[in-house]
Design a protein around this motif. Structure first.
Motif, PDB file in Angstrom:
ATOM      1  N   ALA A  94       0.892   2.533  -2.542  1.00 28.80           N
ATOM      2  CA  ALA A  94       2.440   3.158  -2.301  1.00 28.80           C
ATOM      3  C   ALA A  94       2.839   2.874  -0.877  1.00 28.80           C
ATOM      4  CB  ALA A  94       2.441   4.663  -2.698  1.00 28.80           C
ATOM      5  N   LYS A 150       2.410  -4.911   1.754  1.00 28.99           N
ATOM      6  CA  LYS A 150       2.401  -4.650   0.259  1.00 28.99           C
ATOM      7  C   LYS A 150       2.063  -5.959  -0.246  1.00 28.99           C
ATOM      8  CE  LYS A 150       6.160  -2.931  -0.860  1.00 28.99           C
ATOM      9  NZ  LYS A 150       6.823  -2.892   0.570  1.00 28.99           N
ATOM     10  N   ARG A 157       8.011  -0.091  -8.928  1.00 32.18           N
ATOM     11  CA  ARG A 157       9.078   0.816  -9.182  1.00 32.18           C
ATOM     12  C   ARG A 157      10.194   0.409  -9.821  1.00 32.18           C
ATOM     13  NH1 ARG A 157      10.187  -1.558  -3.988  1.00 32.18           N
ATOM     14  NH2 ARG A 157      12.146  -1.998  -3.486  1.00 32.18           N
ATOM     15  N   THR A 202       6.770   0.100  -3.255  1.00 34.86           N
ATOM     16  CA  THR A 202       7.481   1.230  -2.665  1.00 34.86           C
ATOM     17  C   THR A 202       7.477   2.281  -3.749  1.00 34.86           C
ATOM     18  OG1 THR A 202       8.555  -0.021  -1.112  1.00 34.86           O
ATOM     19  CG2 THR A 202       9.404   2.182  -1.206  1.00 34.86           C
ATOM     20  N   PRO A 203       7.196   3.546  -3.603  1.00 29.20           N
ATOM     21  CA  PRO A 203       7.159   4.501  -4.624  1.00 29.20           C
ATOM     22  C   PRO A 203       8.388   5.006  -4.983  1.00 29.20           C
ATOM     23  CG  PRO A 203       6.566   5.613  -2.512  1.00 29.20           C
ATOM     24  CD  PRO A 203       6.680   4.111  -2.465  1.00 29.20           C
ATOM     25  N   ASN A 227       0.736  10.335  -9.409  1.00 28.45           N
ATOM     26  CA  ASN A 227       1.028  11.331  -8.204  1.00 28.45           C
ATOM     27  C   ASN A 227       0.879  12.733  -8.983  1.00 28.45           C
ATOM     28  OD1 ASN A 227       1.572  12.104  -5.513  1.00 28.45           O
ATOM     29  ND2 ASN A 227       3.782  12.440  -6.134  1.00 28.45           N
ATOM     30  N   VAL A 271      -3.958   6.981  -5.372  1.00 29.93           N
ATOM     31  CA  VAL A 271      -2.910   6.625  -4.568  1.00 29.93           C
ATOM     32  C   VAL A 271      -3.190   6.390  -3.220  1.00 29.93           C
ATOM     33  CG1 VAL A 271      -0.523   6.905  -3.961  1.00 29.93           C
ATOM     34  CG2 VAL A 271      -1.240   7.755  -6.112  1.00 29.93           C
ATOM     35  N   HIS A 298      -1.451   5.666   0.380  1.00 31.83           N
ATOM     36  CA  HIS A 298      -0.027   5.722   1.129  1.00 31.83           C
ATOM     37  C   HIS A 298      -0.250   4.887   2.222  1.00 31.83           C
ATOM     38  CE1 HIS A 298       1.888   8.661  -1.414  1.00 31.83           C
ATOM     39  NE2 HIS A 298       0.655   9.428  -1.578  1.00 31.83           N
ATOM     40  N   GLY A 357       5.830   5.413   2.595  1.00 30.91           N
ATOM     41  CA  GLY A 357       5.348   5.313   1.193  1.00 30.91           C
ATOM     42  C   GLY A 357       5.154   6.669   0.442  1.00 30.91           C
ATOM     43  N   PHE A 399       6.416   9.610  -2.526  1.00 30.39           N
ATOM     44  CA  PHE A 399       7.556   9.722  -3.682  1.00 30.39           C
ATOM     45  C   PHE A 399       8.832  10.426  -3.446  1.00 30.39           C
ATOM     46  CE2 PHE A 399       3.535   8.437  -5.413  1.00 30.39           C
ATOM     47  CZ  PHE A 399       3.756   7.528  -6.451  1.00 30.39           C
TER      48      PHE A 399
END
Length: 460
Positions: free
Chosen positions: A27, A34, A132, A160-161, A171, A179, A181, A214, A216
């Motif tokens: 994330a 990424k 996403r 990207t979350p 999460n 996860v 980040h 990154g 949520f």
């Protein structure tokens, strides 16, 4: 065999490549590496599992080739002889689109827009780019394809979350999920010096948390832009956790129950009023999110909680028969036990009932922008209550978003309804309008409300 020098990688990329968790999500913020991490993970999974087939999916075929396939082939040209570089094959009905490696391994290529294109394929591993943009259905079909026993059966994703299925899947504390980040700052050596500063000018503080760190949070068109669901923010307070202590805490406070009824999914939110006039603050301290439960069963649960209740706010549309039990909703809600015996609890908003109006009133009470104080706050214990759950008032408010703009213009001022997270928002939205109707100091701020001589609600 491809070998990566960890000294050339960012710390989070290293953690991602070292992960052997069955399901792992990278994330990451914009420009954080990424795609590079995804390419390396794809090659790692191919190497670990030899000739066993794999599956690589992106949001579209265009994104698949521009972000993953083409850069990967370009990377391999500098490290492998021509005869060992994989080639793109297939695409017809009999032979699905795939990368074919020199050892005969097929890595199938798919688009999340068309899950039928890879439904039925059995593979040993999966890599997914920018998930996403995937639907939850696409994810479930994809994860189910990893069924061939292999040295490293892994489903690895980069994105990207966003507060959609990703949040619930990765999460919420589910077993077998990791996860990682990654912030944009980790990749500064590969970015222009002013990259982050320019992004900060383009995004609000909330969106910066997703785009740069990154985290949520809603990515586009957040309804309650200023609301920060972090436990250390101004929106959270401590309330007693023990039942008897909580009862004493609410003894001198007016307590409201905001309700969005219904059998499939209902929402009951308890709110306590503290202070008066300009010093008023409302604290959301408990909630009930019931699925496939009749109104009367919910009322029984409400009464067993034992909280004193002075008012119940409900949409007038709730005054209808629930076919499951043949009893209209208001008739069921009238069985809620009031603090004061004989008091009529139920109030239903009758004017200013547009969704956009209610959202605006709730946004003002939440505050946090243009100097407005946060008048609606939340007990920190709700965060623990919501952990691992699909919905909850804090999570649902944070997830509220508007439809994406079309041709640069907003489509509507009504938030998206997903049938899941909107129920608690509807409950507290109707309550917020009720507060504007019944609190004179709030009502006096709007000239149109001041001119309206009606109460704005009815007892039911």
């Amino acid at each position: 065999m491809i070998v990566f020098d960890e000294a050339d990688l960012n710390p989070s990329q290293v953690v991602f490549l070292r992960s052997v968790m069955p399901n792992v999500l990278f994330a990451a913020g914009l420009g954080s590496g990424k795609s590079t991490a995804g390419i390396m993970k794809t090659l790692q999974l191919k190497g670990a599992n030899g000739p066993l087939p794999g599956l690589v999916i992106a949001q579209t075929f265009g994104a698949l080739f521009s972000n993953i396939v083409d850069p990967m082939l370009e990377m391999l040209k500098g490290q492998l002889p021509a005869q060992l570089i994989p080639v793109v094959r297939g695409g017809g009905n009999r032979d699905r689109l795939h990368l074919r490696f020199a050892d005969g391994c097929k890595v199938y290529l798919g688009s999340a827009e068309n899950p039928k294109g890879w439904d039925g394929v059995n593979v040993a591993w999966l890599y997914g780019d920018e998930c996403r943009h995937w639907t939850e259905k696409a994810w479930h079909i994809a994860e189910a394809r990893v069924r061939i026993p292999a040295p490293l059966n892994q489903r690895a994703l980069t994105s990207t979350p966003a507060l959609n299925w990703m949040d619930l899947e990765f999460n919420s504390g589910k077993a077998g999920r990791q996860v990682i980040h990654a912030g944009t700052a980790e990749n500064l050596r590969n970015l222009s010096p002013d990259y982050i500063d320019n992004l900060k000018l383009s995004y609000s503080p909330r969106m910066q948390r997703a785009m740069l760190y990154g985290e949520f949070v809603p990515l586009y068109g957040a309804v309650f832009e200023a609301f920060d669901p972090q436990p250390t923010s101004a929106w959270f307070v401590d309330v007693p956790s023990a039942k008897d202590d909580l009862k004493r805490w609410m003894k001198d406070k007016r307590v409201y129950l905001a309700v969005d009824p219904g059998f499939r999914r209902s929402a009951y939110v308890w709110i306590a009023k503290t202070g008066a006039g300009e010093q008023t603050t409302w604290v959301v301290f408990d909630q009930l999110m019931a699925d496939d439960t009749t109104d009367m069963t919910c009322v029984d649960i409400v009464n067993k909680r034992g909280w004193a209740i002075d008012e119940v706010w409900c949409d007038p549309a709730g005054d209808q028969v629930q076919s499951v039990e043949g009893l209209d909703t208001f008739a069921a809600l009238r069985h809620i036990e009031p603090r004061e015996h004989g008091r009529r609890l139920i109030r239903a908003v009758t004017t200013y009932r547009s969704i956009a109006f209610g959202v605006d009133k709730l946004r003002v009470l939440l505050g946090g922008y243009e100097g407005l104080p946060a008048r609606v706050k939340f007990a920190r214990r709700l965060l623990e209550q919501e952990r691992g759950k699909q919905r909850g008032i804090v999570k649902d408010l944070a997830a509220a978003s508007y439809p994406e703009m079309k041709d640069g213009r907003p489509i509507t001022d009504i938030p998206l309804k997903d049938g899941v997270t909107d129920h608690s928002r509807d409950a507290i939205r109707n309550w917020a309008v009720g507060m504007w109707m019944s609190e004179p100091w709030l009502r006096s701020r709007d000239k149109d409300l001041l001119a309206d001589k009606s109460t704005g609600y009815r007892l039911a």
